[in-house]
Design an enzyme around this catalytic site. Structure first.
Site, PDB file in Angstrom:
ATOM      1  N   ASP A 413      14.213  64.155  86.135  1.00  0.00           N
ATOM      2  CA  ASP A 413      13.948  64.387  84.714  1.00  0.00           C
ATOM      3  C   ASP A 413      15.250  64.647  83.950  1.00  0.00           C
ATOM      4  O   ASP A 413      16.180  65.268  84.471  1.00  0.00           O
ATOM      5  CB  ASP A 413      13.016  65.593  84.567  1.00  0.00           C
ATOM      6  CG  ASP A 413      12.652  65.883  83.136  1.00  0.00           C
ATOM      7  OD1 ASP A 413      11.973  65.048  82.515  1.00  0.00           O
ATOM      8  OD2 ASP A 413      13.054  66.947  82.622  1.00  0.00           O
ATOM      9  N   GLU A 466      15.106  59.241  84.782  1.00  0.00           N
ATOM     10  CA  GLU A 466      14.654  59.200  83.396  1.00  0.00           C
ATOM     11  C   GLU A 466      15.911  59.397  82.542  1.00  0.00           C
ATOM     12  O   GLU A 466      16.349  60.528  82.332  1.00  0.00           O
ATOM     13  CB  GLU A 466      13.621  60.292  83.097  1.00  0.00           C
ATOM     14  CG  GLU A 466      13.061  60.204  81.689  1.00  0.00           C
ATOM     15  CD  GLU A 466      12.914  61.546  80.998  1.00  0.00           C
ATOM     16  OE1 GLU A 466      12.441  61.567  79.862  1.00  0.00           O
ATOM     17  OE2 GLU A 466      13.300  62.574  81.580  1.00  0.00           O
TER      18      GLU A 466
END
Length: 851
Positions: A413, A466
């Protein structure tokens, strides 16, 4: 005896133990040789009396209480160490027999400490934390924690009344590691570390390497044994190593376990991992997804964080059960042929004082300077990636979930926030790197280090980023200069395409580049096309809620077309839960997803559409095998901006696997739309988002299209199709093999022609008669052959334009009259007439042809 004890005992050290500010209790407590005797010392708060019992003889000797706080000593006439236990009588009258924690040697090796200090101990999770062990035949739990700036550290829990004086830990040299083996501590015991800061009061901290935690709001760590579960997924793991994931279909179902399905029993807050597994696997298999991606299952305190504010990096959240329950979940999914990807958050962590923040009284895991160690807008702390032990903590953590829980991939993330020092910060809120730039060189080194270690393991697990910026070469080989990830979320495509789809179809022609621009950079990285949870929260609306339209039918048609384009565009796929049946509301972790909507046709039909897309995807190698190879894609037309139409091919190295995709993002219906194709043959429609079963109008191409030699879209061949408004049509290419004449047949035909020529005019009559006989037989044979299948006829052969129809009427009447007259003759006469017709002079034939 007491006088001798007073002489040989080190009273300053004893005072340190009694005050619980000693960082080397093993040098004071336990059994130590003093001349020819054993000095045994124990500190047991609240004890009234303590005896030492030698296990081998079962003989006991009372100890002397030398300090009222509970310090006892005994001088035993033995030259060597002996296995003994304490017999304790407490001040409340209770009695207990217990092993001495300080009778056991320290366990962590010099190699462990050096590797950890260098940041290369990739199995440090087996050393630090709490691990049930058996040492010298005694069962207990080994505790170890890294707190280099602490004055002292103790293990506290129910087992010692949370008294930090009872189980003080020993510092291991300059490593900053404290350790202690506590006999009798079993899995399930709760504990924390009591850390005494230098110049400050003690603080209770959960274990950074703990494998289990209490259910929030409680924050204690729980002893867990990860070695007890017996895995059943050996065949899955073996096959995973062999596969080339970039050449395999990958459609990911993103899931928040707590709200995917919620128990009907109000007293049960969440389903257990074991309960969720079969329900989730059944749905995933029914829909055709290949993987699930779990939003963070690492322990966290705040439900509203969805798991992205991690407090226990090495512990599956106890909301849904124990670590063993989560192992069962992973094992079950693998048994059903489903891969599991875990979201992981190495970019930042919360300020909760029970966890990593200010862990040993200093900025240990984070930078102390807030310009380097804090996200001002998120209110979270940033890891100090340049500290080897912190880097080791993170690298080992990613490996932990793959090695211990068999995760098939890690989705990292907020990578962009790691790579840029000024991410989300204003001037003056960040510190440049050593070269004056804004790149976080330490974070970059961490990412490359992690990716290189992942590749060396060769276990088939994936690392996915990401990353939302234009940082070059996020994916690729580290040795070739890339950061090293296997796949990257294509955030640019998601933003552009959703922006395009949110436009009213009338205005989409002005945003056509948002539809096609992604192919300019599609092969710069190995991309995943995502419709993630981030797009259906915080006022953004659900997927169907983003679509324009005055009624639900139009909105749903737009979304079906969007999903059709998404599934056929190069790149792996990800879709957030609830969006495959067009949930109307934004996702809310408190209320779950709107399963009840499936009782309505529009939603069940949308679900059927997504299911059909997945089936098409898995069964069509062209849609996945060359996702990351430019040879796997070819534009047919990317210039139809005025009509909001585009068309393209998806390919493999086998022409027969070619797929043709035609997309109409306008509300105009095209009864006869011409599409250029590169190869002759048949084109069979295998998916159409306007299918009635999906809630569409049913304007589909039910008949196979045969390519004609008519140039269109700069291609030598073309087909004519129906193209419904707001639709995507997918055609499978079917090559048509030309009939080949064998050499033997060719020679026989030539011989026959030669004999006819040499026969001369004298054989003319026989020739005509033979020809008549031959054609009679051919007509009879033709009459016996079945008619061409309807599916083999192109639609354009059956559809006649009005102007052409009017022009063809006189010709049609003449043909009907001739056919009527011919029908009255016997077959032989028909053939003779036909032969006579062929023998008319060339001038007459030419005149007839001109007419």
């Amino acid at each position: 005896m007491e006088e001798k004890l007073n002489e040989i005992m080190d009273w300053p050290e004893i005072e340190g133990v009694v005050c619980a500010d000693c960082d080397h209790p093993h040098q004071v407590l336990g059994a130590h040789r003093v001349e020819d005797q054993l000095l045994i010392q124990a500190f047991i708060p609240h004890a009234e009396a303590v005896s030492v019992k030698v296990v081998s003889t079962q003989k006991s000797w009372p100890m002397t209480k030398v300090d009222e706080a509970g310090f006892f000593a005994l001088l035993l006439n033995r030259k060597s160490k002996v296995h003994y236990v304490y017999e304790v009588t407490y001040d409340n009258g209770t009695k207990r027999e217990m092993e001495d924690p300080y009778a056991f040697d320290l366990q962590i090796t010099e190699s462990d400490m050096k590797r950890f200090e260098a940041g290369i101990h990739y199995e440090i999770y087996d050393v630090l934390g709490a691990h049930p062990r058996t040492i010298d035949g005694v069962a207990g739990t080994m505790f170890a924690v890294w707190a280099p700036n602490a004055w002292s550290v103790s293990v506290v829990g129910d087992f010692n009344l949370w008294d930090g004086r009872t189980h003080q830990m020993s510092r291991r040299g300059n490593s900053g590691i404290f350790e202690l083996f506590i006999p009798g501590i079993k899995p399930g015991e709760i504990y924390k570390y009591e850390i005494e800061f230098k110049g400050g009061s003690p603080a209770l901290k959960s274990d950074p390497y703990g494998n289990c935690s209490q259910l929030r709001p409680d924050t204690a760590s729980v002893v867990a044994d990860l070695d007890q579960y017996r895995w059943q997924d050996a065949s899955w793991m073996k096959e995973r190593k062999k596969k080339k994931p970039l050449e395999q279909p990958m459609s990911i179902y993103e899931v928040h376990l707590g709200s995917w399905r919620m128990p009907e029993d109000e007293e049960q807050e969440f389903y257990n991992y074991r309960e969720i597994a079969p329900m989730l696997a059944e749905y995933v298999k029914e829909m055709g997804y290949t993987h699930v991606e779990l939003m963070p299952v690492m322990e966290h305190l705040l439900d509203e964080s969805w798991g992205y504010l991690v407090t226990g990096y090495y512990a599956p959240t106890s909301r849904y059960g124990t670590p063993e329950d989560f192992m069962y979940f992973m094992d079950y999914m693998h048994g059903q042929g489903i891969g599991v990807i875990l979201d992981w958050v190495p970019a930042h962590f919360p300020k909760d004082t029970v966890a990593l923040a200010d862990f040993d009284g200093t900025g240990l895991y984070e930078h102390k300077d807030p310009r380097q160690g804090m996200h001002p807008h998120w209110g979270t702390l940033i890891f100090n990636y340049g500290r080897p032990q912190v880097s080791n903590f993170l690298i080992a953590n990613a490996l932990f979930w793959v090695n211990r829980f068999h995760a098939d991939g890690i989705r990292m993330d907020a990578v962009a926030s790691m790579l840029y020092l000024d991410y989300g910060k204003n001037d003056g809120e960040w510190v440049p790197n050593i070269y004056g730039g804004h790149e976080n060189l330490e974070a970059l080194e961490l990412l490359k280090h992690l990716n290189s270690i992942f590749k060396k393991q060769e276990n088939g697990a994936l690392l996915i980023a990401e990353e939302s910026t234009a940082w070059p070469r996020i994916t690729g080989d580290v040795d070739d200069g890339a950061v090293g990830f296997d796949l990257k979320w294509n955030m640019g495509w998601m933003n552009d395409f959703l922006g395009y789809m949110q436009c009213d179809p009338y205005f989409r022609k002005h945003h056509y580049n948002e539809l096609t621009f992604s192919m300019v950079y599609a092969y710069s990285e190995n991309f995943i096309l995502v419709f993630s949870h981030d797009e259906v929260v915080h006022g953004k609306g659900s997927m169907v809620g983003k679509m324009p339209g005055e009624n639900f039918e139009t909105k749903f048609a737009n979304l079906r077309a969007a999903y059709g384009f998404w599934m056929t565009h190069p790149g792996k796929k990800l879709l957030f839960m609830g969006q495959d049946f067009a949930q109307m509301d934004e996702w809310n972790e408190k209320s779950g997803i709107q399963w009840h909507l499936l009782q309505y046709d529009l939603h069940s039909q949308m679900q059927a559409c997504v299911k059909a897309l997945h089936k098409l995807y898995r069964e069509s190698p062209a849609l996945y095998r060359m996702d990351h190879d430019p040879e796997g894609f070819e534009w047919i037309s990317c210039s139809g901006w005025e009509e909001s139409i585009c068309s393209f091919l998806r390919k493999t190295d086998k022409p027969e696997e070619t797929m043709l995709v035609v997309c109409n993002f306008d509300t105009i219906n095209h009864e006869e739309f011409q599409v250029g194709v590169p190869m002759p043959g048949k084109y069979k429609e295998v998916f159409n988002s306007d299918t009635a079963a999906f809630g569409g109008s049913g304007e589909v191409n039910s008949r196979v299209k045969i390519a004609k030699k008519q140039e269109w879209d700069e291609r030598p061949y073309s087909i004519i199709i129906k193209l419904a408004p707001l639709s995507v049509a997918v055609f499978k290419y079917i090559p048509v093999e030309e009939k080949k004449v064998s050499n033997k047949a060719a020679k026989a035909s030539k011989k026959k022609r030669d004999s006819v020529k040499t026969a001369g005019k004298a054989a003319g009559t026989r020739k005509k008669t033979a020809k008549v006989d031959q054609q009679v037989e051919e007509l009879k044979k033709a009459a016996m052959e079945p008619a061409e299948e309807t599916m083999e006829k192109p639609v354009e052969e059956e559809a006649v334009r009005p102007a052409e129809k009017e022009a063809a009427e006189p010709v049609k009447e003449k043909k009907e009259e001739a056919a009527k007259q011919t029908a009255e003759k016997p077959v032989e006469e028909k053939v003779v007439d036909s032969v006579k017709e062929t023998e008319k002079p060339k001038e007459e034939k030419k005149e007839t042809k001109e007419k």
